[in-house]
Design a protein around this motif. Structure first.
Motif, PDB file in Angstrom:
ATOM      1  N   GLU A  73       0.874  -1.185   0.191  1.00 30.45           N
ATOM      2  CA  GLU A  73      -0.073  -0.152  -0.131  1.00 30.45           C
ATOM      3  C   GLU A  73       1.131   1.684   0.236  1.00 30.45           C
ATOM      4  O   GLU A  73       0.635   1.890  -1.008  1.00 30.45           O
ATOM      5  N   GLU A  74       1.526   1.803   1.007  1.00 35.18           N
ATOM      6  CA  GLU A  74       3.095   2.140   0.446  1.00 35.18           C
ATOM      7  C   GLU A  74       3.184   2.466  -0.199  1.00 35.18           C
ATOM      8  O   GLU A  74       3.806   3.625  -0.965  1.00 35.18           O
ATOM      9  N   LYS A  75       3.769   1.757  -0.808  1.00 33.98           N
ATOM     10  CA  LYS A  75       4.596   1.860  -2.576  1.00 33.98           C
ATOM     11  C   LYS A  75       3.808   2.506  -3.571  1.00 33.98           C
ATOM     12  O   LYS A  75       3.787   3.328  -4.007  1.00 33.98           O
ATOM     13  N   LYS A  77       1.386   4.382  -2.714  1.00 37.17           N
ATOM     14  CA  LYS A  77       1.070   5.834  -2.313  1.00 37.17           C
ATOM     15  C   LYS A  77       1.580   6.349  -3.457  1.00 37.17           C
ATOM     16  O   LYS A  77       1.515   7.334  -3.674  1.00 37.17           O
ATOM     17  N   GLU A  78       2.830   6.125  -2.676  1.00 38.22           N
ATOM     18  CA  GLU A  78       4.214   6.992  -3.055  1.00 38.22           C
ATOM     19  C   GLU A  78       4.051   7.005  -4.451  1.00 38.22           C
ATOM     20  O   GLU A  78       4.728   8.099  -5.200  1.00 38.22           O
TER      21      GLU A  78
END
Length: 131
Positions: A73-75, A77-78
């Motif tokens: 999820e974080e990747k 988002k980035e």
């Protein structure tokens, strides 16, 4: 050409000698002799079971534990933030889009002087009309 043929002949001789040594080694260990059994001296690969669920206890030890999915999820988002488009300019200045004429800098420098002359010209015309 002759050197290449001699090299190939020598390689074939070495291959035949290696086959004979392998055959003698197999006979010594008691294995059956096959003509195309070349992979005997290779180290045996360890069996790893990823998707297969064995019933045998020996095979159950070789089973690879299931991999847990990684949180992405974080990747994502980035990457989405990096891919955001730049704000669109609503007003377009046509002067910036049109190519400049070669004498634009001369007109810029002379424009102040021309404004003064224009004011004087208007005054002079107004005086002449009054007379």
């Amino acid at each position: 050409m002759a050197a290449a043929a001699a090299g190939v002949g020598r390689l074939e001789e070495e291959a035949l000698r290696r086959k004979e040594r392998l055959k003698a080694l197999r006979e010594k260990t008691g294995r059956k002799v096959r003509d195309v059994d070349v992979c005997v001296l290779r180290s045996p690969r360890e069996l790893r079971l990823r998707n297969y669920v064995p019933e045998d206890e020996d095979l159950k030890r070789r089973r690879v534990p299931q991999a847990k999915p990684v949180a992405v999820e974080e990747k994502v988002k980035e990457q989405l933030e990096a891919a955001k488009p730049e704000p669109v300019i609503e007003e377009v200045d046509l002067a910036n889009l049109a190519p400049r004429k070669p004498d634009w800098d001369l007109k810029r420098d002379v424009s102040k002087k021309l404004e003064k002359l224009e004011k004087r010209t208007r005054r002079a015309i107004a005086e002449l009309i009054r007379k």
